[in-house]
Motif scaffolding. Structure first.
Motif, PDB file in Angstrom:
ATOM      1  N   ASN A  98       0.858  -1.175   0.000  1.00  0.00           N
ATOM      2  CA  ASN A  98       0.000   0.000   0.000  1.00  0.00           C
ATOM      3  C   ASN A  98       0.898   1.230   0.000  1.00  0.00           C
ATOM      4  OD1 ASN A  98      -2.285  -1.601   0.299  1.00  0.00           O
ATOM      5  ND2 ASN A  98      -3.209  -0.231   1.782  1.00  0.00           N
ATOM      6  N   ARG A 100       0.450   5.312   0.486  1.00  0.00           N
ATOM      7  CA  ARG A 100      -0.479   6.376   0.858  1.00  0.00           C
ATOM      8  C   ARG A 100      -1.911   5.858   0.968  1.00  0.00           C
ATOM      9  NH1 ARG A 100       1.981  11.164  -3.098  1.00  0.00           N
ATOM     10  NH2 ARG A 100       3.716  11.752  -1.743  1.00  0.00           N
ATOM     11  N   ILE A 102      -3.313   3.460  -0.629  1.00  0.00           N
ATOM     12  CA  ILE A 102      -3.852   2.906  -1.865  1.00  0.00           C
ATOM     13  C   ILE A 102      -3.117   1.608  -2.169  1.00  0.00           C
ATOM     14  CG2 ILE A 102      -4.365   3.323  -4.285  1.00  0.00           C
ATOM     15  CD1 ILE A 102      -5.708   5.264  -2.364  1.00  0.00           C
ATOM     16  N   GLY A 103      -3.863   0.557  -2.388  1.00  0.00           N
ATOM     17  CA  GLY A 103      -3.261  -0.724  -2.716  1.00  0.00           C
ATOM     18  C   GLY A 103      -4.333  -1.691  -3.162  1.00  0.00           C
ATOM     19  N   ALA A 114      -2.784  -1.975  -7.644  1.00  0.00           N
ATOM     20  CA  ALA A 114      -2.788  -0.528  -7.856  1.00  0.00           C
ATOM     21  C   ALA A 114      -1.378   0.034  -7.852  1.00  0.00           C
ATOM     22  CB  ALA A 114      -3.625   0.158  -6.774  1.00  0.00           C
ATOM     23  N   ILE A 115      -0.406  -0.837  -7.628  1.00  0.00           N
ATOM     24  CA  ILE A 115       1.006  -0.464  -7.626  1.00  0.00           C
ATOM     25  C   ILE A 115       1.703  -1.287  -8.695  1.00  0.00           C
ATOM     26  CG2 ILE A 115       3.161  -0.521  -6.289  1.00  0.00           C
ATOM     27  CD1 ILE A 115       1.397  -0.202  -3.786  1.00  0.00           C
ATOM     28  N   ARG A 144       6.032   7.294  -4.825  1.00  0.00           N
ATOM     29  CA  ARG A 144       4.763   7.568  -4.169  1.00  0.00           C
ATOM     30  C   ARG A 144       3.931   8.515  -5.025  1.00  0.00           C
ATOM     31  NH1 ARG A 144       8.004   8.448   1.407  1.00  0.00           N
ATOM     32  NH2 ARG A 144       8.910  10.030   0.066  1.00  0.00           N
ATOM     33  N   ASN A 156      -1.874   3.786  -9.926  1.00  0.00           N
ATOM     34  CA  ASN A 156      -2.575   4.861  -9.224  1.00  0.00           C
ATOM     35  C   ASN A 156      -1.932   5.170  -7.877  1.00  0.00           C
ATOM     36  OD1 ASN A 156      -4.320   5.060 -11.330  1.00  0.00           O
ATOM     37  ND2 ASN A 156      -6.104   4.237 -10.255  1.00  0.00           N
ATOM     38  N   ALA A 157      -1.436   4.160  -7.200  1.00  0.00           N
ATOM     39  CA  ALA A 157      -0.767   4.378  -5.914  1.00  0.00           C
ATOM     40  C   ALA A 157       0.698   4.743  -6.099  1.00  0.00           C
ATOM     41  CB  ALA A 157      -0.872   3.129  -5.043  1.00  0.00           C
ATOM     42  N   TYR A 530      -5.919  13.348  -4.022  1.00  0.00           N
ATOM     43  CA  TYR A 530      -6.354  12.409  -5.049  1.00  0.00           C
ATOM     44  C   TYR A 530      -7.884  12.408  -5.107  1.00  0.00           C
ATOM     45  CZ  TYR A 530      -1.697  10.259  -4.353  1.00  0.00           C
ATOM     46  OH  TYR A 530      -0.353  10.013  -4.232  1.00  0.00           O
ATOM     47  N   TYR A 532     -10.850  10.123  -6.776  1.00  0.00           N
ATOM     48  CA  TYR A 532     -11.079   8.818  -7.396  1.00  0.00           C
ATOM     49  C   TYR A 532     -12.525   8.683  -7.874  1.00  0.00           C
ATOM     50  CZ  TYR A 532      -6.824   6.263  -6.159  1.00  0.00           C
ATOM     51  OH  TYR A 532      -5.540   5.798  -6.088  1.00  0.00           O
ATOM     52  N   THR A 585      -8.343   9.467   4.281  1.00  0.00           N
ATOM     53  CA  THR A 585      -8.993   8.744   3.187  1.00  0.00           C
ATOM     54  C   THR A 585     -10.489   8.615   3.471  1.00  0.00           C
ATOM     55  OG1 THR A 585      -8.732   6.540   4.167  1.00  0.00           O
ATOM     56  CG2 THR A 585      -6.889   7.397   2.869  1.00  0.00           C
TER      57      THR A 585
END
Length: 712
Positions: A98, A100, A102-103, A114-115, A144, A156-157, A530, A532, A585
Motif C-alpha cells: 500500500n 499512501r 492505496i493498494g 494498484a502499484i 509515491r 494509481n498508488a 487524489y 477517485y 482517506t
C-alpha cells in the motif's frame, strides 16, 4: 474516523503544510565546498525511466540501497514493513503493498494491483511473480503517487522498482553471506561476477531462506531458494545487450496464517487484552501447503545514437502456484473453512523507448508498450461440518492484452524553470470463462461464469518545476491514471456484477527537495490530493452453502495528505532520519444497496493510518586498524486504522510502535562484516487484515546475525 481524530489529522496536516512552506522559504544556495564524503551522497534513481539524481527528480521517492537492506537484516519483501515512509507491506500469501493508503487486497485471479511492481524495468503483473527473497540488489525505489504516463496502467498508488546488480566488465568479484536467527532462520546468499574478455561479463547469484512458522500451527513459514544469471555484452561504447534468466521456488505452509479474534460485548476482537495473535488454528492442519514456482527470462538492448538513446525490452515469465489454507476452529460461519487455489500464469511484455540524451536542454521520452497475459485457475472453497461439502470454481481461460503509446517532454523556460507535459494512450481488453460447481446441493449444480471488460483512453500529466537555489527544487503537477478493470468469477443469482470497471484518479501533487548546511541536511516534503472514481474494493457474501469473493467499484473516493522527510549528518559519523506522514482517506460515495449490498459511504480505506512517523539514528565508531562499529536504532509509530472495507470494530488495528535495531562491525579493509539485528523489538502483534472473525498478523519479534564476505 471520530471528530477528535479528524481534528488531530487536520492539525497535523496544517503542520505538514507549514513544514512544506518552511522548507521552501529556508532555501539557500549550497556552498561550493559541498563534499559527499563528509555529507549526504548523491543518489541515482531511475524513477523517470532514465538515470538522474534523486534530489533533481520531481517525484516523491523512498529508497533503500542494497547495503542498507543487508545491514538491517532485510532479506524478503515482508521485512520491508516500516522501512519506507508512507508505504505498507502486507504478507497475504504474497506480499502486497500500500502506498499512501492505496493498494490492492484481492484474492481473485486476474485482479491487478494498484502499484506497478517492476524488476529491472520489467513490469510484473502480480505479486506472485516477484522473487520471494532479496539478493544481489542495487536498491529498491518506492515512487509515491500516480505514475500513469511513464509507467502506464495500475500505478494509481505508485510504483515499486526493484533494481538488481548488473554484471561489471573487467572486474572479477565475489560475495557470500549467511544469516541465522530465531524461528530456526537460516538464509544464505552468494554472488560471482566473472569477466569474459573485455566486452562480456556474467554475474551469477543465488539465495536461500528457511525458517519455521511464526504461527504455532506452522503457518507463516518459509522454504525458499532462488537464482539469477545475467550476461552483459558491450561490443562498443554505445551498445549494450543484457540477458537475464531467473528462477525461484518456495514451499511450506506459507504466509496467510491467522488467529480467531471475534468481537465480544462490543470489544474490538483483534485488540482485546489477551488475544493470542500467533495461535493459528486450534488444531494444526497437516494437509495445508503452499507452492510457488517462478521462472523468467528477459533481454534488454540499449544503443546510444548521437541524438538519443534507444531501449528495447522483451520478457517472458511463468508462475505456477498452488496452496491449501484451512482455518481449524468453530468461529467461522458454516464451520471450518478451507481455501485451495491452483494457478498457472504466463506474462509476455515488450517495450521500446527513445530517450533524449542527458545533455539535451529539452528532456523527452517516447515509447510503445505491449503485454499479453494468460491464465488458468482452480479454486476449491470447502466448508467442513458433519459431511464434506464445498464449492469449486474453475477458470478455464483468462486473457488480458494491453497496448500503449506514450510520451513525455520537459522544456526549460529560462535557466531555472521547466514545464513538463505527458500523454499516454492505452487500449486493453480482458476476458474470462469458467464454471462454478456447488456441492451443497444434491445433485451438485454447475453454473457458467465469466465475462469481459475492455476500454481505451488517454491519461496525461502537466507539471512545473523550478530551481529555487543550487540545491533546492520545487515542483507541482496534475496527472491522471487508471487501474484496470476485471472479471468477477461468481455465479449468477446473487446480483453481483460479472465484471468491474477501471478505477480512475486525478492527482494534484506539490513538493520541494532541499539540501542545506554544506550538504549535511536534507529536507524533502510533498502534499497531495487524489480524486477517485470507481475505486475497486474486494468484498464477500456469505449465503447458505456458498461464499463468494467479488470486486466492485465505489462511486467516489478521495485521499489527501503529505509527508516531510529529514536526513541530517551533523558529523561524518552521525546520521539522523525522521519522517512524518499524514493521510486522510474516505469513500465519499460507496453505495452497494442496488444489488443487495450495504452502503459504505463515509468509510475509510483499509490499511490507511492517518498518522505515521519514522525516526532513526546511527553512529559510526572508527576503531582505526580494528575496523569500525555502527549501531542503529529506528522506530515506526502508527496511528490506528481499519483492515477491512466495512470498517469493522473487531478488525481495527490500534495505534502501535515497532522498533528495529542493528549493530554492524566492518573490518578495516571492508572485506567482511558481522551484523546483529532485531525487528519488532516490542513483539507487537499488528494485524494487516481481518476476515471472517480472524486477524492476520505481521511478523512477531525476529532477531539474528548476518555474516558477509566480499572481495574489494
Amino acid at each position: 474516523m471520530t471528530n477528535d481524530r479528524g481534528t488531530s489529522s487536520r492539525r497535523i496536516f496544517a503542520g505538514i503544510a507549514g513544514g512544506f512552506l518552511v522548507s521552501t522559504v529556508m532555501t539557500t544556495p549550497a556552498s561550493a565546498q559541498d563534499d559527499p564524503q563528509h555529507g549526504l551522497a548523491d543518489i541515482i534513481v531511475t524513477a523517470q525511466r532514465t538515470e538522474g539524481r534523486l534530489q533533481d527528480t520531481p517525484v516523491s521517492v523512498a529508497l533503500l540501497s542494497g547495503e542498507e537492506l543487508a545491514t538491517r537484516g532485510i532479506s524478503d519483501p515482508a521485512a520491508l514493513q516500516g522501512s519506507l515512509p508512507a508505504v505498507q507491506f502486507q504478507p497475504v500469501g504474497d506480499v502486497l503493498a500500500n502506498i499512501r493508503g492505496i493498494g490492492t487486497f484481492n484474492l481473485q485471479p486476474g485482479a491487478d494491483a494498484a502499484i506497478a511492481y517492476n524488476v529491472d524495468d520489467i513490469y510484473i503483473a502480480h505479486a506472485t511473480g516477484l522473487t520471494p527473497v532479496f539478493f544481489d540488489l542495487a536498491r529498491i525505489e518506492a515512487l509515491r503517487g500516480p505514475q500513469g504516463t511513464l509507467y502506464g496502467r495500475n500505478t494509481n498508488a505508485g510504483a515499486i522498482n526493484i533494481i538488481t546488480n548488473r554484471p561489471r566488465l573487467g572486474r572479477l568479484s565475489a560475495a557470500a553471506q549467511v544469516q541465522a536467527g530465531n524461528y530456526d532462520l537460516i538464509a544464505t546468499e552468494a554472488m560471482l561476477n566473472l569477466p569474459l574478455g573485455e566486452t562480456v561479463a556474467v554475474r551469477i547469484s543465488g539465495a536461500t531462506q528457511k525458517h519455521d512458522g511464526y504461527m504455532r500451527d506452522g503457518h507463516n513459514d518459509a522454504d525458499i531458494y532462488a537464482g539469477r544469471i545475467r550476461l552483459l555484452f558491450a561490443p562498443d561504447q554505445g551498445t549494450e545487450l543484457l540477458l537475464t534468466g531467473e528462477y525461484s521456488n518456495q514451499s511450506g505452509l506459507g504466509a496467510g496464517g491467522s488467529s480467531p479474534c471475534l468481537a465480544t460485548f462490543a470489544v474490538a476482537g483483534c485488540n482485546r487484552k489477551g488475544w493470542d495473535a500467533y495461535a493459528g488454528n486450534e488444531t494444526p492442519v497437516p494437509d495445508d501447503f503452499r507452492s510457488v514456482e517462478n521462472i523468467g527470462i528477459n533481454g534488454q538492448l540499449a544503443h546510444d545514437f548521437t541524438w538519443a538513446t534507444l531501449t528495447a525490452i522483451a520478457s517472458w515469465r511463468r508462475v505456477d502456484y498452488a496452496s491449501l489454507t484451512t482455518t481449524g476452529d468453530a468461529n467461522i460461519p458454516f464451520g471450518d473453512f478451507g481455501y485451495k487455489p491452483s494457478n498457472a500464469n504466463q506474462l509476455f511484455t515488450g517495450e521500446v523507448r527513445l530517450n533524449s540524451l542527458a545533455s539535451s536542454p529539452v528532456q523527452w521520452v517516447v515509447g510503445a508498450y505491449y503485454s499479453r497475459e494468460k491464465m488458468t485457475n482452480r479454486i476449491d472453497r470447502t466448508f467442513l461440518s458433519d459431511t464434506l461439502l464445498g464449492v469449486s470454481e474453475v477458470l478455464d481461460r483468462y486473457r488480458a492484452t494491453s497496448r500503449a503509446l506514450f510520451g513525455q517532454v520537459t522544456v526549460p523556460l529560462g535557466s531555472r524553470i521547466r514545464l513538463t507535459g505527458g500523454l499516454r494512450f492505452t487500449d486493453e481488453e480482458k476476458s474470462a470463462s469458467g464454471v462454478a460447481t456447488n456441492y451443497f446441493v444434491v445433485p451438485a449444480a454447475s453454473i457458467a461464469t465469466g465475462g469481459a471488460e475492455s476500454h481505451s483512453g488517454l491519461t496525461w500529466k502537466a507539471g512545473i518545476e523550478a530551481d529555487l537555489a543550487r540545491a533546492s527544487l520545487a515542483y507541482a503537477s496534475v496527472s491522471t491514471g487508471f487501474k484496470s478493470g476485471g472479471v468477477n468469477q461468481t455465479p449468477a443469482g446473487f446480483g453481483i456484477p460479472s465484471s468491474y470497471a477501471p478505477e480512475r484518479i486525478t492527482a494534484y501533487q506539490a513538493g520541494v527537495k532541499n539540501r542545506f548546511l554544506d550538504n549535511k541536511l536534507q529536507v524533502n516534503a510533498e502534499v497531495f490530493y487524489y480524486r477517485y472514481t470507481g475505486f475497486q474494493e474486494l468484498l464477500n457474501i456469505f449465503a447458505p452453502g456458498y461464499l463468494a469473493f467479488y470486486t466492485v467499484n465505489s462511486q467516489k473516493a478521495r485521499v489527501y495528505g503529505g509527508e516531510i522527510e529529514v536526513v541530517a549528518m551533523p558529523s561524518p559519523d552521525d546520521r539522523f532520519e525522521a519522517s512524518l506522514a499524514l493521510l486522510d482517506t474516505r469513500f465519499t460515495r460507496f453505495d452497494l444497496t442496488s444489488f443487495g449490498g450495504a452502503d459504505y459511504s463515509g468509510n475509510e480505506l483499509r490499511n490507511a493510518p492517518p498518522v505515521t512517523a519514522n525516526v532513526a539514528y546511527q553512529h559510526r565508531f572508527r576503531l582505526g586498524s580494528a575496523g569500525e562499529l555502527t549501531p542503529r536504532i529506528e522506530t515506526v509509530i502508527s496511528d490506528k486504522y481499519y483492515t477491512d472495507a466495512i470498517n469493522s470494530v473487531a478488525g481495527q488495528q490500534a495505534s502501535y510502535t515497532q522498533t528495529s535495531a542493528s549493530l554492524r562491525y566492518l573490518s578495516a579493509n571492508g572485506g567482511w562484516s558481522l551484523t546483529g539485528w532485531v525487528r519488532n523489538l516490542e513483539n507487537e502483534a499488528v494485524i494487516y487484515s481481518y476476515f471472517g472473525g480472524r486477524g492476520y498478523p505481521l511478523a512477531p519479534r525476529t532477531y539474528g546475525v548476518t555474516l558477509r564476505f566480499e572481495t574489494r
